[in-house]
Structure formats: structure tokens, C-alpha cells
Motif scaffolding. Structure first.
Motif, PDB file in Angstrom:
ATOM      1  N   SER A   1       0.859  -1.191   0.000  1.00 19.98           N
ATOM      2  CA  SER A   1       0.000   0.000   0.000  1.00 19.98           C
ATOM      3  C   SER A   1       0.893   1.238   0.000  1.00 19.98           C
ATOM      4  O   SER A   1       1.995   1.228   0.553  1.00 19.98           O
TER       5      SER A   1
ATOM      6  N   THR B   1      -7.820   3.798  -3.072  1.00 20.42           N
ATOM      7  CA  THR B   1      -8.873   3.882  -2.059  1.00 20.42           C
ATOM      8  C   THR B   1      -8.634   5.089  -1.160  1.00 20.42           C
ATOM      9  O   THR B   1      -7.519   5.599  -1.087  1.00 20.42           O
TER      10      THR B   1
ATOM     11  N   ASP C   1      -9.491   4.648   2.004  1.00 21.25           N
ATOM     12  CA  ASP C   1      -9.555   3.943   3.283  1.00 21.25           C
ATOM     13  C   ASP C   1      -8.173   3.393   3.703  1.00 21.25           C
ATOM     14  O   ASP C   1      -7.766   2.303   3.311  1.00 21.25           O
TER      15      ASP C   1
ATOM     16  N   ALA D   1      -7.091   2.297   6.605  1.00 20.61           N
ATOM     17  CA  ALA D   1      -7.129   1.091   7.440  1.00 20.61           C
ATOM     18  C   ALA D   1      -7.241  -0.160   6.573  1.00 20.61           C
ATOM     19  O   ALA D   1      -6.507  -1.136   6.761  1.00 20.61           O
ATOM     20  N   ARG D   2      -8.136  -0.107   5.583  1.00 20.60           N
ATOM     21  CA  ARG D   2      -8.342  -1.256   4.705  1.00 20.60           C
ATOM     22  C   ARG D   2      -7.046  -1.557   3.925  1.00 20.60           C
ATOM     23  O   ARG D   2      -6.631  -2.707   3.791  1.00 20.60           O
ATOM     24  N   ALA D   3      -6.402  -0.490   3.485  1.00 15.77           N
ATOM     25  CA  ALA D   3      -5.181  -0.662   2.687  1.00 15.77           C
ATOM     26  C   ALA D   3      -4.087  -1.324   3.522  1.00 15.77           C
ATOM     27  O   ALA D   3      -3.360  -2.199   3.045  1.00 15.77           O
TER      28      ALA D   3
ATOM     29  N   VAL E   1      -4.485  -3.205   6.271  1.00 19.65           N
ATOM     30  CA  VAL E   1      -4.876  -4.569   6.629  1.00 19.65           C
ATOM     31  C   VAL E   1      -4.682  -5.530   5.441  1.00 19.65           C
ATOM     32  O   VAL E   1      -4.253  -6.665   5.608  1.00 19.65           O
ATOM     33  N   LYS E   2      -4.934  -5.042   4.246  1.00 17.53           N
ATOM     34  CA  LYS E   2      -4.880  -5.921   3.072  1.00 17.53           C
ATOM     35  C   LYS E   2      -3.489  -6.066   2.459  1.00 17.53           C
ATOM     36  O   LYS E   2      -3.321  -6.717   1.420  1.00 17.53           O
TER      37      LYS E   2
ATOM     38  N   ALA F   1      -4.802   1.259  12.075  1.00  9.03           N
ATOM     39  CA  ALA F   1      -5.010   0.006  11.349  1.00  9.03           C
ATOM     40  C   ALA F   1      -4.146  -1.110  11.936  1.00  9.03           C
ATOM     41  O   ALA F   1      -4.589  -2.257  12.047  1.00  9.03           O
TER      42      ALA F   1
ATOM     43  N   LYS G   1      -4.543  -5.279  13.270  1.00  9.98           N
ATOM     44  CA  LYS G   1      -3.930  -6.287  12.399  1.00  9.98           C
ATOM     45  C   LYS G   1      -3.116  -7.281  13.217  1.00  9.98           C
ATOM     46  O   LYS G   1      -2.359  -6.878  14.108  1.00  9.98           O
TER      47      LYS G   1
END
Ligand code: UGA
Length: 431
Positions: A4, A67, A69, A71-73, A75-76, A109, A113
Motif C-alpha cells: 500500500s 482507495t 480507506d 485502514a483497509r489498505a 490490513v490488506k 489500522a 492487524k
């Protein structure tokens, strides 16, 4: 790897595209929804050669997404590069608020995780920032550096205009890391890049970036000071630097005299290094002089024109090139600004032209005229100054200048060969 990238400015977007193009899965993050939507449509929000084509391919194939987001980035992905801006603060030091905010967002984030995640700072930051402010913000997640997350610093050396090429074919990759595991993950990220790798600690990595920019800026100010001496003596500074630069210890690059250095990096980074030295109680004589020469140079160019024209009052002067250099729409710290201000102060009627940067420049300067094309820009002008090095300026001929009222051309970047120009009064910086 799953990467990310926070911040989709020049560094962030180019890095994201570069990483995706060697096979990594990239998620770009920006707070600006409009930018995120553009990227997801395959449209780069900045102008950079080759970026649009490559971004289109990577978005279509799903290798790169954007994105808002964070946090999503986080986590992924396995690693997050922080690529947000570090503008100059009011005192010349760095404004680290964007870095701090990005690190805080990543920390939130990280708290959620479970697996190990590397956080890597790519923005230019003063030594001690990554293991200071950034680490403190990340530790607010309650996670432990070295165990739950890793910390690295990987400066970027790309030049705007040829950023993709610089990213894909770097002279070197500098990787500073706090822990062994981060170092290994960064080495994996850069496995496909055919360049010498410098493995070091965080502070050295931060300093390498500052010192590289400061030394390049020093070369330019050195060339500009020498060029002023040459102008008084009938020696051409370009011939001099041609001879000097053949010494491999010196190298010919970045010894081109011109209107001074601009852009989002050199002026800001030299000022920040000066500030850093002062914070440490040290002097900065050489770097002070680098900045001083750079402030004087645009005024010197206008003086040169005035000396040749008598007075600049009521003269129509065209400034070709408003971006800080050719190949970009970026006007940050462009030398065109002090030049235009100086011309207006001396009573000239100024016309500006740039293939890409006119819109940006007109937001800052609404008191000059802008031309739709080169011919309109030169039409009826008493003089023109070439401020940056766009390819279309390099191709100018006597025919193009024929529409001027007085064919006085001040070549601020020494793009033209005066022996090929008929009927033109040619003035060159350092000539
Ligand atoms: C600069 C560095 O060259 C990159 O290595 C670095 O990664 C980047 O800053 C950054 O820190 O992000 P950039 O600002 O894009 O890149 O532009 P340059 O091509 O280096 O030019 C900077 C300024 O110096 C321009 O105004 C240019 O016209 C001027 N310049 C450059 C000269 O006046 N003479 C020269 O010989 C070279």
C-alpha cells in the motif's frame, strides 16, 4: 508482495505504478476522493511521461487500485510506503504534519492487524524523523516494533518529467531499516530492480537523500556563480563545464547554468538541511551561499536583459516556460515567478507561455497575459526569455522569432545554437 502507498503525489503514484509494473499488488491511498476516482479510472491526477499508458494497463489488469480507506489498505497489504508531502514550514524547517497524520492512520489500522506489517517512509524527512515522530505514532497502536511491525526508510531519487524511468532504472536503491525482517522484505520488494542496493540504518538513509539533493543544488549554484564570472570575461560557461565535467570525479551533470533551481525538492531540502544544522548548533556557510546564489540568479537574468535593452519599462517581454523545468506542469518554486515579478516591477508588460503549466501559474499570477501558443506568445514582443527546457523551445528557429517586434532572445537555459539564428540578438546565460 502486497503493497500500500499512502499519498498519490509524484512520488506516491509513480512508486505505486512502478511497484505494480514489476508484479506487486498495489493499493494507493489518498484522502482526496476525486484523485482516487481518477486513478481507478486509469487517469493519473498528475502529468508524468508514460504514466497514463502504464496506469491504464495496471488498473485494467487489477494490479493497481486506489482507495481513501487507509485502514483497509494497511490490513490488506504486507508493507505500507508513506509518500505524503513534507513542505517547508514557515521557519524553513519541515512541516511534518502530513507524515504524522499518515503514521497515526497507519497505527489505527495496525492495532487491528494480527500479522507482521512493514511501515516504510519514502517521503524526504530530516534524520531522526522515522525513528522519532513516525515510530512514536506507530507505537500508539500498542504494537511493538520489531515484533508486530517493522520500520524502514527508503528515499526516492526520481526527477519529475522522467520519474517513471528514474524509478524503474535507479542509480541506487537506499534501504534503511530498524529491524532485520523489514530489511529482508524491502530487499524482496526491490528484487527486480537492477541497481546497487545500499543497506543501512534509518537516519543514514534519511541523510543520504538530503545530502544528495543539497550537493546537486550546490553544483547548480556553483555553475551559476561561475557563469556570472564568465559573462564578464568573454568565456562561455558551457565550454568551461564541458571541460571540467570530463573529470570523472566531478561529472558534467547538473553543471548547467540557468535561471536557478526550482521545484518541490531542491529549495525545500537545502533550507531544511540548513535548519537542521542550526538546530544542532552548527553553521551552514556553504548551503547559505547555495540558496543566496539561487535567489540572485533570476534577478541577474533580468538585469542582463535590461543592460541590453536600456530600459524594460513598457516593453513587452515574453517568458517562455513557467513550470520549474520542462516536461512538467509543476510550478513549485519555479524561477519564472521571481522573474515575472521583477519584470512587472520594472514596468514591463509580461506575456507567459508554457505547454503544460499555464493553468497552474495563472492561479498564482493573474496580472500578466497568457498566450495560447508559441506564435501568439512571441507576436509583437520586444524580448523573450527562455526560462525552462521544454523540447518545443529547443526547436525554436529564426522563423519563429520573426514575429517579434525586436528579436531579442535571452536564452536562460542555453537551449539554442546562436550560430543557427539569423537576425536575432541572442543573449545566453553564462555567455
Ligand atoms: C530533484 C532531484 O534531481 C531528484 O533526484 C530527487 O529525487 C528530487 O529532486 C526529489 O527530491 O524528489 P526534480 O526536483 O524533479 O528532482 O528536478 P531536477 O531535474 O533535479 O531539477 C531541479 C531544478 O534544477 C530545476 O529547476 C532545473 O531546471 C534546475 N537545474 C537542473 C539547473 O538549473 N541546472 C542543471 O544542470 C540541472
Amino acid at each position: 508482495m502486497r503493497i500500500s502507498v499512502i499519498g498519490t503525489g509524484y512520488v506516491g503514484l509513480v512508486s505505486g505504478v512502478g511497484f505494480a509494473s514489476v508484479g506487486h499488488d498495489v493499493l494507493c491511498v489518498d484522502i482526496d476522493e476525486e484523485k482516487v476516482e481518477m486513478i481507478n479510472r486509469g487517469e493519473p491526477p498528475i502529468y508524468e511521461k508514460g504514466l497514463e499508458e502504464l496506469l491504464g494497463v495496471l488498473v485494467t489488469s487489477g494490479k493497481l487500485k486506489a482507495t481513501t480507506d487507509t485502514a483497509r489498505a494497511v490490513v490488506k497489504t504486507d508493507i505500507t510506503f508513506i509518500c505524503v508531502g513534507t513542505p517547508s514550514g514557515e521557519d524553513g524547517g519541515q512541516d511534518l504534519s502530513y507524515i504524522e497524520k499518515a503514521a497515526e492512520d497507519v497505527a489505527e489500522a495496525l492495532a487491528k492487524k494480527d500479522d507482521y506489517h512493514v511501515v516504510c517512509v519514502k517521503s524526504t524527512v530530516k534524520p531522526g524523523t522515522t525513528d522519532g515522530l513516525v515510530l512514536r505514532a506507530l507505537e500508539s497502536s500498542g504494537k511493538k516494533v520489531g515484533d508486530d511491525f517493522g520500520l524502514a526508510m527508503n528515499p526516492e531519487f526520481l526527477r519529475e518529467g522522467i520519474a517513471l524511468k528514474d524509478f524503474m532504472e535507479p542509480d541506487r536503491v537506499v534501504i534503511g531499516a530498524l529491524d532485520k525482517r523489514s530489511m529482508e522484505i524491502l530487499a524482496e520488494v526491490y528484487k527486480e530492480f537492477p541497481a546497487p542496493k545500499v543497506y543501512t540504518d534509518l537516519r543514514t538513509a534519511e541523510m543520504i537523500k538530503y545530502v544528495s539533493n543539497a550537493l546537486l543544488a550546490t553544483k547548480i549554484s556553483f555553475a551559476n556563480e561561475v557563469s556570472r564570472i564568465c559573462e564578464e570575461t568573454g568565456i562561455d560557461v558551457y565550454d568551461v563545464m564541458g571541460g571540467v565535467g570530463l573529470d570523472h570525479r566531478i561529472n558534467r551533470d547538473f553543471l548547467n547554468a540557468g535561471c536557478g533551481f526550482g521545484g518541490s525538492c531542491f529549495p525545500k531540502d537545502v533550507k531544511a538541511l540548513v535548519k537542521y544544522a542550526h538546530e544542532l548548533g552548527m553553521s551552514s556557510h556553504l548551503l547559505d551561499a547555495v540558496l543566496e546564489v539561487n535567489e540572485e540568479q533570476p534577478v541577474h537574468v533580468i538585469d542582463m536583459l535590461e543592460r541590453n535593452m536600456g530600459s524594460l519599462e513598457d516593453k513587452k517581454v515574453t517568458v517562455l516556460g513557467l513550470a520549474f523545468k520542462g516536461g512538467t506542469d509543476d510550478i513549485r518554486e519555479t524561477r519564472a515567478l521571481p522573474m515575472v515579478k521583477e519584470l512587472v516591477k520594472r514596468g514591463s508588460e509580461v506575456v507567459g507561455y508554457d505547454p503544460e503549466a499555464m493553468k497552474n501559474f495563472s492561479f498564482v499570477v493573474d496580472y500578466i497575459d497568457y498566450a495560447g501558443d508559441l506564435e501568439e506568445a512571441l507576436e509583437g514582443a520586444d524580448a523573450c526569455i527562455i526560462q525552462n527546457d521544454w523540447q518545443e523551445f529547443k526547436e525554436l528557429t529564426s522563423d519563429d522569432f520573426a514575429v517579434m517586434k525586436n528579436k531579442i532572445v535571452l536564452d536562460g537555459r542555453r537551449l539554442l545554437d546562436p550560430s543557427k539564428l539569423d537576425g536575432v540578438t541572442y543573449l545566453g546565460v553564462g555567455l
